[in-house]
Scaffold this active site. Structure first.
Site, mmCIF file in Angstrom:
data_model
loop_
_atom_site.group_PDB
_atom_site.id
_atom_site.type_symbol
_atom_site.label_atom_id
_atom_site.label_comp_id
_atom_site.label_asym_id
_atom_site.label_seq_id
_atom_site.Cartn_x
_atom_site.Cartn_y
_atom_site.Cartn_z
ATOM 1 N N ARG A 231 0.845 -1.184 0.000
ATOM 2 C CA ARG A 231 0.000 0.000 0.000
ATOM 3 C C ARG A 231 0.883 1.236 0.000
ATOM 4 N NH1 ARG A 231 -3.514 -2.580 -1.620
ATOM 5 N NH2 ARG A 231 -5.544 -3.010 -0.712
ATOM 6 N N HIS A 279 -1.153 0.673 -9.532
ATOM 7 C CA HIS A 279 -1.814 -0.205 -8.546
ATOM 8 C C HIS A 279 -2.474 -1.404 -9.254
ATOM 9 C CE1 HIS A 279 -3.982 -0.417 -4.400
ATOM 10 N NE2 HIS A 279 -3.921 -1.613 -4.956
HETATM 11 P P1 NDP Z 1 -1.979 -11.604 4.600
HETATM 12 O O1 NDP Z 1 -2.902 -11.076 5.629
HETATM 13 O O2 NDP Z 1 -2.126 -13.020 4.167
HETATM 14 O O3 NDP Z 1 -0.467 -11.404 5.055
HETATM 15 C C1 NDP Z 1 -0.032 -10.231 5.678
HETATM 16 C C2 NDP Z 1 1.398 -10.404 6.099
HETATM 17 O O4 NDP Z 1 1.857 -9.156 6.635
HETATM 18 C C3 NDP Z 1 1.583 -11.460 7.188
HETATM 19 O O5 NDP Z 1 2.783 -12.144 7.012
HETATM 20 C C4 NDP Z 1 1.623 -10.600 8.454
HETATM 21 O O6 NDP Z 1 2.321 -11.208 9.542
HETATM 22 C C5 NDP Z 1 2.398 -9.410 7.926
HETATM 23 N N1 NDP Z 1 2.216 -8.253 8.806
HETATM 24 C C6 NDP Z 1 1.091 -7.559 9.067
HETATM 25 N N2 NDP Z 1 1.322 -6.587 9.960
HETATM 26 C C7 NDP Z 1 2.634 -6.669 10.277
HETATM 27 C C8 NDP Z 1 3.488 -5.959 11.154
HETATM 28 N N3 NDP Z 1 3.031 -4.953 11.911
HETATM 29 N N4 NDP Z 1 4.780 -6.339 11.244
HETATM 30 C C9 NDP Z 1 5.254 -7.358 10.504
HETATM 31 N N5 NDP Z 1 4.491 -8.086 9.634
HETATM 32 C C10 NDP Z 1 3.209 -7.732 9.532
HETATM 33 O O7 NDP Z 1 -2.130 -10.623 3.338
HETATM 34 P P2 NDP Z 1 -1.846 -10.939 1.798
HETATM 35 O O8 NDP Z 1 -0.529 -11.573 1.664
HETATM 36 O O9 NDP Z 1 -3.012 -11.620 1.193
HETATM 37 O O10 NDP Z 1 -1.836 -9.448 1.211
HETATM 38 C C11 NDP Z 1 -0.903 -8.509 1.670
HETATM 39 C C12 NDP Z 1 -1.239 -7.113 1.189
HETATM 40 O O11 NDP Z 1 -0.916 -6.954 -0.187
HETATM 41 C C13 NDP Z 1 -2.702 -6.710 1.226
HETATM 42 O O12 NDP Z 1 -3.100 -6.346 2.533
HETATM 43 C C14 NDP Z 1 -2.741 -5.524 0.295
HETATM 44 O O13 NDP Z 1 -2.453 -4.340 0.992
HETATM 45 C C15 NDP Z 1 -1.618 -5.819 -0.678
HETATM 46 N N6 NDP Z 1 -2.115 -6.107 -2.025
HETATM 47 C C16 NDP Z 1 -1.789 -5.258 -3.050
HETATM 48 C C17 NDP Z 1 -2.215 -5.516 -4.328
HETATM 49 C C18 NDP Z 1 -1.825 -4.646 -5.454
HETATM 50 O O14 NDP Z 1 -2.350 -4.800 -6.561
HETATM 51 N N7 NDP Z 1 -0.879 -3.750 -5.273
HETATM 52 C C19 NDP Z 1 -3.055 -6.684 -4.639
HETATM 53 C C20 NDP Z 1 -3.303 -7.513 -3.500
HETATM 54 C C21 NDP Z 1 -2.859 -7.224 -2.243
HETATM 55 P P3 NDP Z 1 1.760 -12.556 10.224
HETATM 56 O O15 NDP Z 1 2.135 -13.668 9.231
HETATM 57 O O16 NDP Z 1 2.485 -12.650 11.487
HETATM 58 O O17 NDP Z 1 0.277 -12.384 10.355
HETATM 59 C C1 OXD Z 2 -5.919 -5.638 -3.146
HETATM 60 C C2 OXD Z 2 -5.479 -4.645 -4.114
HETATM 61 O O1 OXD Z 2 -5.860 -5.369 -1.940
HETATM 62 O O2 OXD Z 2 -5.780 -4.805 -5.319
HETATM 63 O O3 OXD Z 2 -6.348 -6.734 -3.553
HETATM 64 O O4 OXD Z 2 -4.814 -3.683 -3.762
#
Ligand code: NDP
Ligand code: OXD
Length: 316
Positions: A231, A279
Site C-alpha cells: 500500500r 496499482h
Molecule cells: P496476509 O494477511 O495473508 O499477510 C499479511 C502479512 O503481513 C503477514 O505475514 C503478516 O504477519 C504481515 N504483517 C502484518 N502486519 C505486520 C506488522 N506490523 N509487522 C510485521 N508483519 C506484519 O495478506 P496478503 O498476503 O493476502 O496481502 C498482503 C497485502 O498486499 C494486502 O493487505 C494488500 O495491501 C496488498 N495487495 C496489493 C495488491 C496490489 O495490486 N498492489 C493486490 C493484492 C494485495 P503474520 O504472518 O504474522 O500475520
Molecule cells: C488488493 C489490491 O488489496 O488490489 O487486492 O490492492
C-alpha cells in the site's frame, strides 16, 4: 432477503454486477448509488466504498472486500460494528502478484533498466558483471498468502529469500525475521526489499530513510532495490526520492502510492530510477473474484462458516 449491495468506487462497477448476477442466480444485485430497501441487504461487497455506504443495513451478515487488502473498509468511520469482514484469498490474484514480484526481481538481477538506456544510446555495452540469482538476497516484508507464494517462486528462480512477519513463523527455505526488532535485521540482508503487506496503524510509513539506511550496498545490481506492492501508505515518498538521489537506493518499483492516482506533478513519474505502475500488480479480476465471493455467500447461506475473515483488532 437475497440482495447483495455493491459499494465500488475507483473501478467500473458494471462488470462486477454482471458477474455477481451470473454467479448468484435469483439474487438481486444493487449498486449503492441505486434505490434499494436497506432491510433486504444481506451481504455487501466493496472496493473503496463511499463513507457510510453500509452503515444502516439492519440485516447485513458480512462485508466482502473485493481485494486482498481491507484498509479501504476500515477507513470508513461509519463501518458497522460486529459484521464480519472477509477478504480475497484466491489463486488468480496470488498468481498475478507473484508474476509481478518475480518479474521485477529478475529485471533488477539482469539490469534491464540499464540495458534499456544502453539501447536508447545505441551503445553495445556489456557490463560483464552478471550475478546469479543465488548471489542476490530478496527480503519479503510480509509473508502471508501473497508473500509465501512469491517466496516459493523466487526460490525456484534461485534467489536467496528472507521473510518478515508480525508473529514468529517458519517457512521452509526462507530465513525468517519477525516483529519490530526483525525489521532492521531483514533490511540488512536484502539486496531487494519487497513490501507485500497490509496498511495498518503499525505499518504506516515504515518504508522510510531509517529503514533504507540498513540496506546493503548491493553493488552487483547497481544498488539496493525497493519494490512496494502493498500500500502507498507504507512508504514515505520524499525519503524514497532522497535515497534514490543520494545513491542509498539503486532503484524503486512502486505499484502503490501515498495518493492514488499518482498526481501528475509527482517527481516519481519521470525519475530515471523509478518504475511506476497504476496499482495493478495483482488486479481483482471480476470473473475470478466474483466467483470466490459468491461461493462464500452461498456457503454461508448453507450454514457453513465464512473463511478469510479479517481480525479488526490488527487491521488485516
Ligand atoms: P496476509 O494477511 O495473508 O499477510 C499479511 C502479512 O503481513 C503477514 O505475514 C503478516 O504477519 C504481515 N504483517 C502484518 N502486519 C505486520 C506488522 N506490523 N509487522 C510485521 N508483519 C506484519 O495478506 P496478503 O498476503 O493476502 O496481502 C498482503 C497485502 O498486499 C494486502 O493487505 C494488500 O495491501 C496488498 N495487495 C496489493 C495488491 C496490489 O495490486 N498492489 C493486490 C493484492 C494485495 P503474520 O504472518 O504474522 O500475520
Ligand atoms: C488488493 C489490491 O488489496 O488490489 O487486492 O490492492
Amino acid at each position: 432477503m437475497t440482495t447483495l449491495l455493491l459499494g465500488i468506487t475507483a473501478w467500473d462497477p458494471e462488470p462486477w454486477r454482471t458477474r455477481f448476477q451470473n454467479a448468484l442466480p435469483g439474487w438481486t444485485v444493487v449498486l449503492d448509488t441505486e434505490a434499494y430497501d436497506p432491510a433486504a441487504i444481506s451481504y455487501a461487497a466493496a472496493w473503496k466504498q463511499r463513507e457510510g455506504a453500509f452503515s444502516a443495513l439492519p440485516n447485513l451478515k458480512a462485508i466482502f472486500s473485493l481485494g486482498a487488502g481491507v484498509d479501504h473498509l476500515f477507513k470508513d468511520k461509519k463501518l458497522p460494528d460486529g459484521v464480519p469482514i472477509v477478504r480475497v484469498v484466491d489463486p488468480d490474484l496470488t498468481t498475478r502478484m507473484s508474476e509481478y514480484v518475480v518479474m521485477h526481481c529478475l529485471m533488477a538481477l539482469r539490469r534491464v533498466r540499464v540495458y534499456d538506456r544502453f539501447q536508447r544510446e545505441r551503445s553495445w555495452t556489456d557490463l560483464r558483471d552478471q550475478p546469479q540469482a543465488s548471489d542476490i538476497r530478496v527480503g519479503l516484508l510480509g509473508t502471508g498468502q501473497l508473500g509465501q507464494d512469491a517466496a516459493m517462486k523466487l526460490g525456484v528462480m534461485g534467489f536467496k529469500v528472507a521473510g518478515w512477519s508480525r508473529r514468529p513463523k517458519e517457512i521452509a527455505g526462507v530465513e525468517m525475521f519477525h516483529g519490530d526488532e526483525g525489521l532492521a535485521a531483514i533490511a540488512a540482508v536484502s539486496d531487494i526489499l519487497v513490501a507485500i503487506l497490509p496498511l495498518t496503524p503499525d505499518t504506516a510509513g515504515f518504508l522510510n530513510a531509517g529503514l533504507f539506511n540498513h540496506m546493503p550496498k548491493a553493488e552487483a545490481i547497481g544498488g539496493p532495490v525497493l519494490i512496494n506492492v502493498g500500500r502507498g501508505g507504507l512508504q514515505v515518498e520524499a525519503d524514497i526520492l532522497a535515497a534514490l538521489d543520494s545513491g542509498k537506493l539503486g532503484a524503486a518499483v512502486l505499484d502503490v502510492f501515498e495518493t492514488e492516482p499518482l498526481p501528475a506533478t509527482s517527481p516519481l513519474w519521470l525519475h530515471p530510477k523509478v518504475t511506476v505502475t497504476p496499482h495493478n500488480s495483482a488486479i481483482s479480476s471480476p470473473p475470478a473474484i466474483a466467483a470466490y465471493v459468491a461461493g462464500q455467500i452461498l456457503a454461508a447461506e448453507r450454514g457453513e462458516p465464512l473463511t478469510n475473515v479479517v481480525d479488526p483488532k490488527h487491521g488485516y
